[in-house]
Design a protein around this motif. Structure first.
Motif, PDB file in Angstrom:
ATOM      1  N   ALA A 398       0.826  -1.206   0.000  1.00 26.87           N
ATOM      2  CA  ALA A 398       0.000   0.000   0.000  1.00 26.87           C
ATOM      3  C   ALA A 398       0.870   1.270   0.000  1.00 26.87           C
ATOM      4  N   VAL A 399       1.924   1.239   0.795  1.00 27.55           N
ATOM      5  CA  VAL A 399       2.813   2.406   0.827  1.00 27.55           C
ATOM      6  C   VAL A 399       3.494   2.597  -0.519  1.00 27.55           C
ATOM      7  N   LEU A 400       4.009   1.507  -1.098  1.00 25.28           N
ATOM      8  CA  LEU A 400       4.658   1.609  -2.409  1.00 25.28           C
ATOM      9  C   LEU A 400       3.693   2.136  -3.461  1.00 25.28           C
ATOM     10  N   ALA A 401       2.464   1.638  -3.430  1.00 28.35           N
ATOM     11  CA  ALA A 401       1.467   2.086  -4.402  1.00 28.35           C
ATOM     12  C   ALA A 401       1.139   3.567  -4.218  1.00 28.35           C
ATOM     13  N   ALA A 402       0.988   3.978  -2.963  1.00 29.42           N
ATOM     14  CA  ALA A 402       0.668   5.380  -2.692  1.00 29.42           C
ATOM     15  C   ALA A 402       1.812   6.295  -3.108  1.00 29.42           C
ATOM     16  N   VAL A 403       3.042   5.866  -2.829  1.00 25.64           N
ATOM     17  CA  VAL A 403       4.198   6.681  -3.201  1.00 25.64           C
ATOM     18  C   VAL A 403       4.300   6.801  -4.715  1.00 25.64           C
ATOM     19  N   LEU A 404       4.099   5.710  -5.432  1.00 29.62           N
ATOM     20  CA  LEU A 404       4.197   5.762  -6.883  1.00 29.62           C
ATOM     21  C   LEU A 404       3.094   6.625  -7.483  1.00 29.62           C
ATOM     22  N   ALA A 405       1.874   6.469  -7.005  1.00 33.63           N
ATOM     23  CA  ALA A 405       0.778   7.301  -7.507  1.00 33.63           C
ATOM     24  C   ALA A 405       1.030   8.776  -7.210  1.00 33.63           C
ATOM     25  N   GLY A 406       1.526   9.047  -5.999  1.00 34.26           N
ATOM     26  CA  GLY A 406       1.834  10.432  -5.649  1.00 34.26           C
ATOM     27  C   GLY A 406       2.956  11.008  -6.486  1.00 34.26           C
ATOM     28  N   SER A 411       4.771  14.621 -10.652  1.00 31.88           N
ATOM     29  CA  SER A 411       5.410  14.848 -11.944  1.00 31.88           C
ATOM     30  C   SER A 411       4.475  15.611 -12.882  1.00 31.88           C
ATOM     31  N   TRP A 412       3.191  15.283 -12.824  1.00 36.03           N
ATOM     32  CA  TRP A 412       2.192  16.009 -13.607  1.00 36.03           C
ATOM     33  C   TRP A 412       2.231  17.500 -13.267  1.00 36.03           C
ATOM     34  N   VAL A 413       2.320  17.811 -11.949  1.00 35.28           N
ATOM     35  CA  VAL A 413       2.359  19.202 -11.515  1.00 35.28           C
ATOM     36  C   VAL A 413       3.635  19.896 -12.000  1.00 35.28           C
ATOM     37  N   LEU A 414       4.777  19.241 -11.821  1.00 39.55           N
ATOM     38  CA  LEU A 414       6.037  19.859 -12.213  1.00 39.55           C
ATOM     39  C   LEU A 414       6.115  20.073 -13.723  1.00 39.55           C
ATOM     40  N   LEU A 415       5.668  19.090 -14.487  1.00 36.71           N
ATOM     41  CA  LEU A 415       5.679  19.238 -15.942  1.00 36.71           C
ATOM     42  C   LEU A 415       4.723  20.333 -16.410  1.00 36.71           C
ATOM     43  N   ALA A 416       3.658  20.536 -15.653  1.00 40.68           N
ATOM     44  CA  ALA A 416       2.699  21.580 -16.014  1.00 40.68           C
ATOM     45  C   ALA A 416       3.296  22.979 -15.878  1.00 40.68           C
ATOM     46  N   ARG A 417       4.371  23.103 -15.115  1.00 41.94           N
ATOM     47  CA  ARG A 417       5.012  24.406 -14.956  1.00 41.94           C
ATOM     48  C   ARG A 417       5.757  24.836 -16.215  1.00 41.94           C
ATOM     49  N   VAL A 429       2.915   9.865 -18.112  1.00 44.03           N
ATOM     50  CA  VAL A 429       3.511   9.609 -16.793  1.00 44.03           C
ATOM     51  C   VAL A 429       2.423   9.330 -15.766  1.00 44.03           C
ATOM     52  N   LEU A 430       1.382  10.142 -15.771  1.00 47.06           N
ATOM     53  CA  LEU A 430       0.329   9.978 -14.772  1.00 47.06           C
ATOM     54  C   LEU A 430      -0.396   8.651 -14.941  1.00 47.06           C
ATOM     55  N   VAL A 431      -0.769   8.311 -16.157  1.00 48.91           N
ATOM     56  CA  VAL A 431      -1.525   7.077 -16.404  1.00 48.91           C
ATOM     57  C   VAL A 431      -0.682   5.856 -16.058  1.00 48.91           C
ATOM     58  N   VAL A 432       0.549   5.824 -16.517  1.00 52.49           N
ATOM     59  CA  VAL A 432       1.417   4.666 -16.239  1.00 52.49           C
ATOM     60  C   VAL A 432       1.672   4.538 -14.749  1.00 52.49           C
ATOM     61  N   ALA A 433       1.885   5.664 -14.062  1.00 52.59           N
ATOM     62  CA  ALA A 433       2.119   5.612 -12.621  1.00 52.59           C
ATOM     63  C   ALA A 433       0.899   5.052 -11.889  1.00 52.59           C
ATOM     64  N   VAL A 458       9.270   1.997 -12.465  1.00 54.32           N
ATOM     65  CA  VAL A 458      10.525   2.754 -12.492  1.00 54.32           C
ATOM     66  C   VAL A 458      10.515   3.814 -13.598  1.00 54.32           C
ATOM     67  N   PRO A 459      10.150   3.485 -14.838  1.00 56.63           N
ATOM     68  CA  PRO A 459      10.073   4.543 -15.860  1.00 56.63           C
ATOM     69  C   PRO A 459       9.059   5.631 -15.526  1.00 56.63           C
ATOM     70  N   ALA A 460       7.944   5.243 -14.921  1.00 59.30           N
ATOM     71  CA  ALA A 460       6.940   6.252 -14.573  1.00 59.30           C
ATOM     72  C   ALA A 460       7.491   7.249 -13.562  1.00 59.30           C
ATOM     73  N   ALA A 461       8.267   6.736 -12.599  1.00 62.75           N
ATOM     74  CA  ALA A 461       8.817   7.620 -11.575  1.00 62.75           C
ATOM     75  C   ALA A 461       9.944   8.485 -12.108  1.00 62.75           C
ATOM     76  N   LEU A 462      10.702   7.972 -13.077  1.00 63.46           N
ATOM     77  CA  LEU A 462      11.891   8.672 -13.549  1.00 63.46           C
ATOM     78  C   LEU A 462      11.694   9.424 -14.860  1.00 63.46           C
ATOM     79  N   ALA A 463      10.566   9.283 -15.498  1.00 58.55           N
ATOM     80  CA  ALA A 463      10.382   9.903 -16.817  1.00 58.55           C
ATOM     81  C   ALA A 463      10.471  11.425 -16.754  1.00 58.55           C
ATOM     82  N   GLY A 464       9.841  12.031 -15.761  1.00 57.49           N
ATOM     83  CA  GLY A 464       9.877  13.491 -15.655  1.00 57.49           C
ATOM     84  C   GLY A 464      11.289  14.023 -15.463  1.00 57.49           C
ATOM     85  N   PRO A 465      11.993  13.583 -14.397  1.00 60.07           N
ATOM     86  CA  PRO A 465      13.366  14.073 -14.241  1.00 60.07           C
ATOM     87  C   PRO A 465      14.274  13.696 -15.398  1.00 60.07           C
TER      88      PRO A 465
END
Length: 621
Positions: A398-406, A411-417, A429-433, A458-465
């Motif tokens: 549950a923690v891993l899932a919550a962290v990945l979704a968050g 990343s959605w927020v940062l990319l929106a900037r 990124v959002l859908v895959v995460a 892993v790609p979902a978490a690292l795609a933005g950076p």
């Protein structure tokens, strides 16, 4: 067959030899994976490196000076004639100076050492995490380190931060080894590395010290008396390694060495504790240009705001969550459990340094946050590895899932900037995460499911950076204030040909100005003098000859005084004065302005390619 985040390496016994990066017990895929990680990091950090030119001309000019004069090398002078030093200790310059001596002055000789430091830092992060959480977790941490946008920026640049981060990361790794073995010599090595880090960027190196010391006192595998003695010896090693250069500078008479740039009293102690020390925290920095109001809003949200978030903030919330969950996952274990102690080493680094950056009221630039990158990477790797090893527990999944979704949402927020940059990446990124987060909830059912989930998570978490990292590597950067990601390129850092320069941009003299300054250059100690180090640096790099930086970096140091400059002019030591200013300082010396006023009233002006020059060898009016 194990998955990537399984199989932590067993703690080393006191008699173990230094560990191989890939010990014999690791799966066969580990060695090629590590080679691939480091090779890819090298390509990312070295690709088209020369496009940034002189990068930060302030340090490039000092490297040029150190390659021409051993005195300038030792003191870290801005020019080979040793008028004034840069406003930092010289350790990072020593690396560049030697490279320039070996390979000549060019962008590659300056920047390749920085890039190689980045590759080494990635490797050390892998080693540190692999020791306690397994090779898969180490690879994840190494990838996070390599792809942090601000790390890509600073390991392709000639600021002191590259060496600082490498030394601190090595210290964190050695401390992990010391906590496993209890060896005194290993802990003393930590002190040596922190001392060298101090000689790189003064008190910033000490932000990790409170956490490191506390973790050792609480968790080291020896008696309390032995722990205290070992810590004192490590502290002595730190003081000796970091303090010898400062002692020499203070003991050498001021007339025998260059002025200490960044100080108002020609004192390296003032530089360490004032301009580069407590002044950075309080904002009371005598001689600084801009003042506290010019360095952004302080507070807990600073590291996630528009200026800093895209630099290092992509996985910062995830690291904090995984660090806390990792400590819970370890549970009740013996005091010396190396998984907990190693996690505490990196968590303490992240918290103390992060809070300092968040609330410091003095000079602050977004690129400082590269010092957080190893801690973010290591905490995410160790915490994620510990939870993945417990994925059969519902709460860990549950923690891993919550962290990945968050992380996907963040990343959605940062990319929106930066909406014009890679607009199609945000929804992917959002859908895959989110899909990978759902998969994490059932990852314990079958091994194949776990592999598929990891392949998406892993790609979902690292795609933005990663996208910001690639953009940063493909964009030239120059000047004193640089940022990673879209909008942080050379357009804000390099002056056009013929421009005088400023506090943050080096001058870029044209061919006629350069030719004038080169005339009979060997006759003069300084071919020119200019207010501010960045301005002086551009002329010095164009001519290859010493240029006096009046007032140091900000133009606010009392070096030289008007009387001293008049004496140098009377002795024929300075040929030209280049008119111009770099800004108003806060409480600093007005000596540079007094010199400029005297020159303008005393000597005739020549206008060449838009630059106002004064020949100081002509007859006085």
């Amino acid at each position: 067959m194990s998955t990537l985040l399984d199989r932590p390496t067993a703690p080393a016994a006191p008699s173990d030899p230094p560990s191989d990066p890939v010990p014999a017990g690791d799966p066969l895929w580990v060695r090629p994976a590590v080679v691939a990680l480091l090779s890819a990091t090298g390509v990312l950090y070295l690709w088209d490196l020369a496009a940034s030119g002189w990068a930060n001309a302030f340090y490039t000019a000092a490297a040029q000076a150190g390659s021409q004069s051993w005195e300038a090398f030792f003191f870290g002078s801005s020019d080979a004639a040793n008028s004034i030093t840069v406003d930092k200790p010289p350790a990072s310059l020593w690396v560049m100076d030697l490279s320039v001596r070996l390979f000549g002055l060019n962008p590659w000789s300056l920047l390749v050492p920085q890039a190689l430091m980045g590759v080494a830092t990635t490797g050390v992060v892998f080693l540190a995490v692999r020791r306690v959480a397994g090779p898969g977790a180490g690879l994840l941490a190494g990838a996070v380190m390599a792809l942090t946008p601000v790390a890509v920026l600073m390991f392709r640049f000639d600021n002191p931060d590259a060496l600082l981060v490498l030394l601190l990361t090595l210290a964190g790794y050695l401390l992990t080894r010391a906590l496993q073995s209890g060896r005194r010599a290993t802990l003393v090595g930590v002190g040596v590395l922190l001392g060298l880090a101090f000689l790189t960027k003064t008190l910033q190196a000490f932000l990790v010290v409170p956490g490191f010391a506390l973790v050792w006192l609480v968790c080291a595998p020896s008696s309390l008396r032995r722990r205290v003695v070992d810590l004192l010896l490590a502290g002595l090693a730190l003081v000796v390694t970091g303090g010898w250069w400062l002692a020499v500078v203070e003991l050498v008479p001021s007339g025998w060495r260059p002025y200490v740039g960044g100080s108002q009293t020609d004192s390296v102690w003032e530089l360490v504790w004032g301009y580069n020390g407590l002044g950075r925290l309080t904002g009371d920095e005598t001689g600084s240009v801009g003042g506290a109001a010019g360095w952004g809003r302080t507070g807990l949200g600073r590291l996630l705001d528009v200026e800093v978030g895209g630099q290092v903030g992509w996985l910062l919330p995830a690291a904090l969550a995984l660090g806390a969950a990792g400590l819970v996952a370890v549970g009740r274990v013996p005091r010396t459990d190396v998984r907990r102690s190693a996690l505490l080493v990196w968590v303490s680094w992240l918290l103390v340094t992060g809070l300092t950056f968040s609330f410091m009221a003095g000079i602050f630039h977004a690129y400082y946050t590269v010092a957080l990158a190893p801690a973010v990477a290591a905490v995410a790797g160790i915490g994620g590895g510990l939870l993945w090893a417990r994925r059969r527990s519902w709460w860990a999944r549950a923690v891993l899932a919550a962290v990945l979704a968050g992380t996907g949402a963040w990343s959605w927020v940062l990319l929106a900037r930066t909406p014009a940059f890679a607009p199609g990446l945000r929804p992917v990124v959002l859908v895959v995460a989110l899909l990978a987060a759902l998969g994490l909830l059932v990852a314990h059912l079958r091994r194949a499911v776990g592999v598929l989930v990891l392949a998406a998570a892993v790609p979902a978490a690292l795609a933005g950076p990663a996208a910001y990292a690639l953009q940063t590597a493909g964009t030239p950067h120059a000047g004193s204030i640089v940022t990673a990601g879209p909008g942080g390129g050379i357009a804000t850092g390099r002056a056009p040909v013929g421009a005088h320069g400023s506090l943050v941009t080096a001058s870029h003299p044209g061919p006629r100005v350069t030719q004038l300054l080169r005339q009979n250059a060997s006759t003069y100690t300084w071919v020119a003098a200019a207010v501010g180090s960045q301005v002086a640096a551009g002329y010095q790099l164009a001519t290859g000859d010493p240029v006096m930086a009046l007032g140091g970096f900000n133009g606010s140091d009392p070096s030289p005084t008007l009387e001293q400059f008049q004496q140098e002019v009377a002795e024929g030591a300075v040929h030209w004065f280049v008119a111009g200013t770099v800004g108003r300082s806060s409480g600093g010396s007005g000596a540079a302005e007094q010199i400029a006023t005297w020159v303008e009233r005393t000597f005739p002006a020549e206008h060449v390619e838009g630059v106002e020059l004064y020949d100081l060898t002509t007859a006085l009016r």
